[in-house]
Design a protein around this motif. Sequence first.
Motif, mmCIF file in Angstrom:
data_model
loop_
_atom_site.group_PDB
_atom_site.id
_atom_site.type_symbol
_atom_site.label_atom_id
_atom_site.label_comp_id
_atom_site.label_asym_id
_atom_site.label_seq_id
_atom_site.Cartn_x
_atom_site.Cartn_y
_atom_site.Cartn_z
ATOM 1 N N PHE A 207 -25.874 38.684 44.193
ATOM 2 C CA PHE A 207 -26.916 37.956 43.463
ATOM 3 C C PHE A 207 -27.706 38.857 42.518
ATOM 4 O O PHE A 207 -27.941 38.493 41.369
ATOM 5 C CB PHE A 207 -27.874 37.275 44.440
ATOM 6 C CG PHE A 207 -27.384 35.944 44.948
ATOM 7 C CD1 PHE A 207 -27.445 34.820 44.144
ATOM 8 C CD2 PHE A 207 -26.862 35.817 46.223
ATOM 9 C CE1 PHE A 207 -26.992 33.590 44.601
ATOM 10 C CE2 PHE A 207 -26.414 34.590 46.694
ATOM 11 C CZ PHE A 207 -26.474 33.479 45.874
ATOM 12 N N PHE A 208 -28.110 40.018 43.013
ATOM 13 C CA PHE A 208 -29.059 40.842 42.265
ATOM 14 C C PHE A 208 -28.445 42.105 41.661
ATOM 15 O O PHE A 208 -29.101 42.818 40.911
ATOM 16 C CB PHE A 208 -30.235 41.239 43.159
ATOM 17 C CG PHE A 208 -30.885 40.075 43.848
ATOM 18 C CD1 PHE A 208 -31.088 38.876 43.174
ATOM 19 C CD2 PHE A 208 -31.286 40.160 45.174
ATOM 20 C CE1 PHE A 208 -31.669 37.788 43.796
ATOM 21 C CE2 PHE A 208 -31.874 39.075 45.808
ATOM 22 C CZ PHE A 208 -32.064 37.888 45.120
ATOM 23 N N GLY A 209 -27.171 42.408 41.983
ATOM 24 C CA GLY A 209 -26.536 43.601 41.462
ATOM 25 C C GLY A 209 -26.877 44.845 42.270
ATOM 26 O O GLY A 209 -27.640 44.787 43.246
ATOM 27 N N HIS A 210 -26.317 45.965 41.882
ATOM 28 C CA HIS A 210 -26.622 47.221 42.580
ATOM 29 C C HIS A 210 -26.459 48.412 41.646
ATOM 30 O O HIS A 210 -25.821 48.318 40.593
ATOM 31 C CB HIS A 210 -25.742 47.390 43.820
ATOM 32 C CG HIS A 210 -24.260 47.452 43.521
ATOM 33 N ND1 HIS A 210 -23.378 46.477 43.926
ATOM 34 C CD2 HIS A 210 -23.508 48.377 42.858
ATOM 35 C CE1 HIS A 210 -22.153 46.790 43.518
ATOM 36 N NE2 HIS A 210 -22.206 47.949 42.873
ATOM 37 N N ARG A 227 -28.432 38.383 36.633
ATOM 38 C CA ARG A 227 -28.448 39.014 35.308
ATOM 39 C C ARG A 227 -27.264 38.550 34.454
ATOM 40 O O ARG A 227 -27.361 38.499 33.230
ATOM 41 C CB ARG A 227 -28.452 40.540 35.456
ATOM 42 C CG ARG A 227 -29.831 41.074 35.854
ATOM 43 C CD ARG A 227 -29.920 42.568 35.684
ATOM 44 N NE ARG A 227 -29.199 43.269 36.745
ATOM 45 C CZ ARG A 227 -28.988 44.579 36.765
ATOM 46 N NH1 ARG A 227 -29.430 45.342 35.777
ATOM 47 N NH2 ARG A 227 -28.350 45.139 37.766
ATOM 48 N N SER A 228 -26.146 38.183 35.097
ATOM 49 C CA SER A 228 -25.010 37.650 34.340
ATOM 50 C C SER A 228 -25.359 36.310 33.705
ATOM 51 O O SER A 228 -24.816 35.943 32.669
ATOM 52 C CB SER A 228 -23.787 37.481 35.258
ATOM 53 O OG SER A 228 -23.348 38.724 35.748
ATOM 54 N N PRO A 261 -32.173 45.175 41.704
ATOM 55 C CA PRO A 261 -30.827 45.541 42.166
ATOM 56 C C PRO A 261 -30.887 46.441 43.396
ATOM 57 O O PRO A 261 -31.846 47.217 43.560
ATOM 58 C CB PRO A 261 -30.237 46.287 40.956
ATOM 59 C CG PRO A 261 -31.041 45.819 39.778
ATOM 60 C CD PRO A 261 -32.413 45.567 40.306
ATOM 61 N N VAL A 262 -29.894 46.331 44.258
ATOM 62 C CA VAL A 262 -29.820 47.172 45.448
ATOM 63 C C VAL A 262 -29.775 48.641 45.010
ATOM 64 O O VAL A 262 -28.993 49.017 44.150
ATOM 65 C CB VAL A 262 -28.558 46.836 46.277
ATOM 66 C CG1 VAL A 262 -28.441 47.771 47.482
ATOM 67 C CG2 VAL A 262 -28.593 45.377 46.732
ATOM 68 N N GLU A 267 -38.035 46.268 39.255
ATOM 69 C CA GLU A 267 -37.480 44.937 39.033
ATOM 70 C C GLU A 267 -37.048 44.770 37.577
ATOM 71 O O GLU A 267 -37.626 45.377 36.672
ATOM 72 C CB GLU A 267 -38.502 43.863 39.395
ATOM 73 C CG GLU A 267 -38.764 43.772 40.887
ATOM 74 C CD GLU A 267 -39.611 42.571 41.255
ATOM 75 O OE1 GLU A 267 -40.451 42.175 40.420
ATOM 76 O OE2 GLU A 267 -39.428 42.039 42.369
ATOM 77 N N VAL A 268 -36.029 43.946 37.384
ATOM 78 C CA VAL A 268 -35.511 43.664 36.050
ATOM 79 C C VAL A 268 -35.805 42.197 35.735
ATOM 80 O O VAL A 268 -35.417 41.312 36.500
ATOM 81 C CB VAL A 268 -33.983 43.907 35.987
ATOM 82 C CG1 VAL A 268 -33.451 43.620 34.592
ATOM 83 C CG2 VAL A 268 -33.643 45.320 36.420
#
Length: 462
Positions: A207-210, A227-228, A261-262, A267-268
């Motif tokens: 979900f949040f990326g890494h 983000r996608s 992201p992990v 935060e983005v």
Amino acid sequence: MTTHTALIVDDEPDIRDLLEITLSRMGITTLTAPDITCAKKLLGEHKPQLCLTDMNLPDGNGIELVQWIQQNTPCTPVAVITAYGNMDTAIESLKAGAFDFVSKPVELPRLRELVNSALRLSEAEANTQDTDDEPGLLLGKSTEIQKLRSQTRKLARSQAPVFISGESGSGKELVARMIHLQGPRRDGPFIAVNCGAIPSELMESEFFGHKKGSFTGAVENKDGLFRSANGGTLFLDEVADLPLAMQVKLLRAIQEKAVRPVGDTKEVPVDIRVLSATHKNLPDLVQEGIFRQDLFYRINVIELAVPPLRERPDDISLLARHILERIGKEYECEPASLTQGAIGRLKQYDFPGNVRELENVLERAFTLCDADQIDAGDLHLGNGVQTASSPTQVIAEGEANDDGTAPVPDGEIDLENYLENIERQAIEKALEATRWNKTAAAKRLGISFRALRYRLKKLGME
């Protein structure tokens, strides 16, 4: 060059000045009003492409103005300026018909995003005002489907989270895609994810990326689904399958419009619209403590129910014709047609699997009917008949047991692959025996030529 006009409604001169300067720098002509009475007058005279209104005004509140705009100038997107952290007010304004909201203190990048989205929506409505605004995804002429199309058009104008309810196979993802295509985000990505298909240990990363190196196997940076979908729509299918720990993180990401992201420390920000769906009863799951109540209220600002196929039998003939044309193109065959008897049988059937089951029934009937017409008997609805082309019955010579059944290896097996291999071997031997004459091979296998074409394509043997 088209000049856009925006109406700013706020009783504080400093706020009006700030918003006016920001919009003017974007090339937008601004009108200002200190109260609702003045705002209504300007809306009637100028019909602006956007209205920004504060919540607390001397002669009423912003939600009253939103409701008035919905009744009198519905083509004007209106956004509400709310107090910081007041999500209840923001959700109330969205339910009243607000396009979006922005919290005080107003962040200028967020304001610009909102304004650009509203202007894209105004332009889209101006271009499609006199045309059929249905992209052709929701097929049907029944009262139920016409109502659904009307609802999706209305919801496409808003940025409010929409919860789509309906039975499995009824077309919830299709409805979500329709809302996306008719809204201001149509040029952005549409990302659909089945929440029940992601392993719980990978959910946060998915979900949040890494960040690269944040855990074993993280060999490069990953954006993640949020983000996608930036600038577009994120569709969370089967949202009821999310574990409680992930529900908390999802709620924060939706409320803050930002993800972490992990392995990252900051935060983005993300600009997405969230649509969600499930075939389960979410209120019951909330009562049972399986689904968080605060997340339920956040994603269920507006609920849209998709009718099951059995409630719109008049659409079956049109849907069936469309499905058969698509199947014919996929397998490079002339499309089959349905007899009146077949149409009548389909209309009588309950379709617990909805449109998805209709597709499966027609695909099976298409491969098995001898001529270019599908009759009621070719449908095999609810009678448990196993067809002659079942892979368990197509057994290569020399591969069968003495009783004619297929040999089953000891231990655990992958049944789908096992049956597919039997089918592939049988077809290969039939083709070799007939020197690759497909008509003769189909006769040897006891199936129609169309069924053989279908199986060759499905098994990648062409």
